[in-house]
Design a protein around this motif. Structure first.
Motif, mmCIF file in Angstrom:
data_model
loop_
_atom_site.group_PDB
_atom_site.id
_atom_site.type_symbol
_atom_site.label_atom_id
_atom_site.label_comp_id
_atom_site.label_asym_id
_atom_site.label_seq_id
_atom_site.Cartn_x
_atom_site.Cartn_y
_atom_site.Cartn_z
ATOM 1 N N ASN A 159 0.835 -1.202 0.000
ATOM 2 C CA ASN A 159 0.000 0.000 0.000
ATOM 3 C C ASN A 159 0.874 1.258 0.000
ATOM 4 O O ASN A 159 2.094 1.191 -0.150
ATOM 5 C CB ASN A 159 -0.954 -0.011 1.200
ATOM 6 N N ALA A 160 0.241 2.390 0.190
ATOM 7 C CA ALA A 160 0.941 3.675 0.093
ATOM 8 C C ALA A 160 1.656 4.070 1.376
ATOM 9 O O ALA A 160 2.158 5.184 1.473
ATOM 10 C CB ALA A 160 -0.048 4.769 -0.299
ATOM 11 N N VAL A 161 1.714 3.166 2.344
ATOM 12 C CA VAL A 161 2.452 3.467 3.575
ATOM 13 C C VAL A 161 3.950 3.453 3.261
ATOM 14 O O VAL A 161 4.506 2.429 2.856
ATOM 15 C CB VAL A 161 2.124 2.453 4.686
ATOM 16 N N ILE A 162 4.583 4.598 3.417
ATOM 17 C CA ILE A 162 6.008 4.710 3.092
ATOM 18 C C ILE A 162 6.878 4.784 4.340
ATOM 19 O O ILE A 162 8.106 4.740 4.243
ATOM 20 C CB ILE A 162 6.280 5.927 2.185
ATOM 21 N N GLY A 163 6.236 4.901 5.522
ATOM 22 C CA GLY A 163 7.053 5.008 6.722
ATOM 23 C C GLY A 163 6.242 4.956 7.995
ATOM 24 O O GLY A 163 5.002 4.972 7.984
ATOM 25 N N MET A 164 6.968 4.891 9.121
ATOM 26 C CA MET A 164 6.352 4.870 10.441
ATOM 27 C C MET A 164 7.147 5.739 11.400
ATOM 28 O O MET A 164 8.340 5.977 11.196
ATOM 29 C CB MET A 164 6.259 3.438 10.963
ATOM 30 N N MET A 165 6.449 6.201 12.435
ATOM 31 C CA MET A 165 7.061 7.050 13.451
ATOM 32 C C MET A 165 6.867 6.408 14.819
ATOM 33 O O MET A 165 5.789 5.885 15.121
ATOM 34 C CB MET A 165 6.420 8.443 13.416
ATOM 35 N N VAL A 166 7.930 6.442 15.634
ATOM 36 C CA VAL A 166 7.903 5.822 16.958
ATOM 37 C C VAL A 166 8.503 6.781 17.978
ATOM 38 O O VAL A 166 9.533 7.418 17.718
ATOM 39 C CB VAL A 166 8.710 4.502 16.969
ATOM 40 N N GLU A 167 7.852 6.886 19.137
ATOM 41 C CA GLU A 167 8.414 7.666 20.240
ATOM 42 C C GLU A 167 9.254 6.733 21.107
ATOM 43 O O GLU A 167 8.731 5.795 21.715
ATOM 44 C CB GLU A 167 7.307 8.331 21.048
ATOM 45 N N SER A 168 10.538 7.001 21.137
ATOM 46 C CA SER A 168 11.514 6.086 21.721
ATOM 47 C C SER A 168 12.618 6.880 22.408
ATOM 48 O O SER A 168 12.998 7.961 21.943
ATOM 49 C CB SER A 168 12.105 5.223 20.588
ATOM 50 N N TYR A 169 13.138 6.321 23.517
ATOM 51 C CA TYR A 169 14.237 7.000 24.212
ATOM 52 C C TYR A 169 15.140 5.930 24.821
ATOM 53 O O TYR A 169 14.967 4.743 24.593
ATOM 54 C CB TYR A 169 13.680 7.948 25.267
ATOM 55 N N LEU A 170 16.107 6.363 25.593
ATOM 56 C CA LEU A 170 17.032 5.390 26.186
ATOM 57 C C LEU A 170 16.317 4.433 27.122
ATOM 58 O O LEU A 170 16.597 3.227 27.148
ATOM 59 C CB LEU A 170 18.143 6.131 26.938
ATOM 60 N N TYR A 171 15.375 4.975 27.900
ATOM 61 C CA TYR A 171 14.632 4.157 28.865
ATOM 62 C C TYR A 171 13.143 4.418 28.685
ATOM 63 O O TYR A 171 12.726 5.511 28.310
ATOM 64 C CB TYR A 171 15.072 4.473 30.294
ATOM 65 N N GLU A 172 12.338 3.402 28.958
ATOM 66 C CA GLU A 172 10.907 3.505 28.683
ATOM 67 C C GLU A 172 10.181 4.370 29.700
ATOM 68 O O GLU A 172 10.673 4.647 30.796
ATOM 69 C CB GLU A 172 10.286 2.110 28.652
ATOM 70 N N GLY A 173 8.958 4.769 29.309
ATOM 71 C CA GLY A 173 8.095 5.510 30.207
ATOM 72 C C GLY A 173 8.272 7.012 30.125
ATOM 73 O O GLY A 173 8.820 7.555 29.166
ATOM 74 N N LYS A 174 7.787 7.691 31.148
ATOM 75 C CA LYS A 174 7.907 9.138 31.239
ATOM 76 C C LYS A 174 8.011 9.521 32.712
ATOM 77 O O LYS A 174 7.783 8.706 33.607
ATOM 78 C CB LYS A 174 6.714 9.830 30.596
ATOM 79 N N GLN A 175 8.346 10.782 32.958
ATOM 80 C CA GLN A 175 8.501 11.283 34.313
ATOM 81 C C GLN A 175 8.022 12.728 34.386
ATOM 82 O O GLN A 175 8.043 13.456 33.385
ATOM 83 C CB GLN A 175 9.967 11.208 34.748
ATOM 84 N N PRO A 176 7.568 13.164 35.560
ATOM 85 C CA PRO A 176 7.190 14.567 35.705
ATOM 86 C C PRO A 176 8.432 15.447 35.807
ATOM 87 O O PRO A 176 9.510 14.976 36.186
ATOM 88 C CB PRO A 176 6.398 14.577 37.015
ATOM 89 N N ILE A 177 8.291 16.701 35.456
ATOM 90 C CA ILE A 177 9.378 17.664 35.639
ATOM 91 C C ILE A 177 9.402 18.085 37.098
ATOM 92 O O ILE A 177 8.438 18.675 37.601
ATOM 93 C CB ILE A 177 9.196 18.884 34.714
ATOM 94 N N LEU A 178 10.480 17.765 37.780
ATOM 95 C CA LEU A 178 10.594 18.022 39.213
ATOM 96 C C LEU A 178 11.244 19.373 39.480
ATOM 97 O O LEU A 178 12.052 19.864 38.684
ATOM 98 C CB LEU A 178 11.436 16.917 39.866
#
Length: 348
Positions: A294-313
């Motif tokens: 199909n016409a899907v030419i790519g994908m986007m992923v949110e990725s970092y060194l370690y999984e998850g997220k954290q609040p700004i302290l």
């Protein structure tokens, strides 16, 4: 006479002109080659002249340039090993649109404390982009502000207009003058036609208010940008990466006279706000693409060194290294596994 102007303005703070920052951090020959070659590759991919998969992976947003550089080093190794089947571009997002309020990204608030030291934010962003491109890894970002592109666009290979701004005339005009391919996201309510309309608009010449390299206010006149894609990112109603939506998007692009080229955002509403579902979306989209071409030419992923997220302290020293402070990301091990799976699946 009663005051009538700037009643809610505290101050006007001068910005370093773009030219001064570019002279402080000039693009190198290696970085320029990375940008040029990647832009050309992406143009061929969206024109369906190159069958490689476009993979845009990296942090939801960058707040720590040291961690971003470590991530870039790891990703650059994979990008080199997989370049015959996958064009890997690192997400380097420095501006974050907010539904109401929140941290607005490295360019706007580099100290994460509401001080909005934008001169420092622009400096950090440009220096980081230069170092990433210097190692041969291209970068992608979202264009949110009409002024900041003058500081960094020579170091960007792909950009996006987001779900909250895709209907904005300012952003459509901005996209018409950008030097790289642009992805147009469906709106947050799932409307794909507005993304198609944005693409059509950006292909045309525009004139809008902006700044030049010396920071002088001016009328920016553009030629129009012919290269782009539609990005399906899900909506308030749920995911939209299914085969039926892909076909409808192809048809909408064809009806508008556009060559269908679609990127699937594996995060955001397509993952239901759950970062652990990104690998599932990745595999389903890859499977459908290989099966139907199909016409899907790519994908986007949110990725970092370690999984998850954290609040700004308040105590910045307590922030966990390599963990997102905006949307939750998959960790490096998962990212590497996803890319390897795709590389092996694309063998045939």
């Amino acid at each position: 006479m009663q005051p009538v102007d700037n009643l809610h303005v505290l101050a006007f703070e001068p910005l370093t002109p773009p030219r001064a920052l570019r002279e402080r951090y000039p693009i190198t020959e290696a970085a320029a080659q990375t940008v040029y070659e990647t832009r050309e590759s992406i143009k061929r991919i969206v024109r369906r002249e190159d069958q490689r998969l476009l993979a845009v992976v990296g942090p939801c947003s960058i707040h720590d340039t040291g961690a971003a550089l470590e991530y870039a080093g790891r990703l650059a190794r994979l990008a080199g090993e997989m370049r015959d089947r996958i064009v890997i571009v690192m997400r380097a997002y420095f501006e974050k649109p907010r539904t109401t309020v929140g941290w607005r990204g490295l360019i706007n608030d580099p100290h994460l404390d509401g001080s909005f030291d934008m001169n420092e934010g622009l400096r950090r962003a440009r220096e980081l982009l230069l170092r990433i491109n210097d190692i041969g890894l291209p970068t992608a970002t979202e264009m949110l502000d009409p002024i900041s592109p003058q500081y960094i666009t020579d170091l960007i290979s792909l950009t996006a207009i987001g779900a909250r701004t895709v209907e904005s005339q300012t952003h459509r005009a901005l996209a018409s003058g950008l030097s790289m391919p642009v992805g147009y996201k469906n709106s947050t309510d799932g409307n794909v036609q507005v993304a198609v309309n944005a693409f059509l608009s950006a292909r045309r010449a525009h004139s809008f208010l902006g700044i030049d390299q010396d920071g002088q206010s001016c009328v920016v006149r553009t030629t129009g940008n012919p290269d782009g894609m539609i990005i399906l990112r899900g909506s308030s109603a749920g995911p939209n990466y299914d085969a039926a939506t892909v076909v409808r998007t192809e048809q909408a692009m064809e009806a508008a006279g556009l060559l269908p080229a679609i990127m699937i955002d594996c995060s955001h509403a397509n993952a239901g706000g759950d970062h652990t579902r990104q690998p599932h979306v990745w595999r389903e989209v890859l499977r459908d693409h290989i099966a139907s071409r199909n016409a899907v030419i790519g994908m986007m992923v949110e990725s970092y060194l370690y999984e998850g997220k954290q609040p700004i302290l308040a105590d910045r020293s307590r922030l966990r290294y390599g963990v997102s402070v905006t949307d939750a990301c998959v960790g490096w091990e998962t990212t590497e596994r996803m890319l390897i799976e795709a590389y092996e699946a694309l063998k045939g």
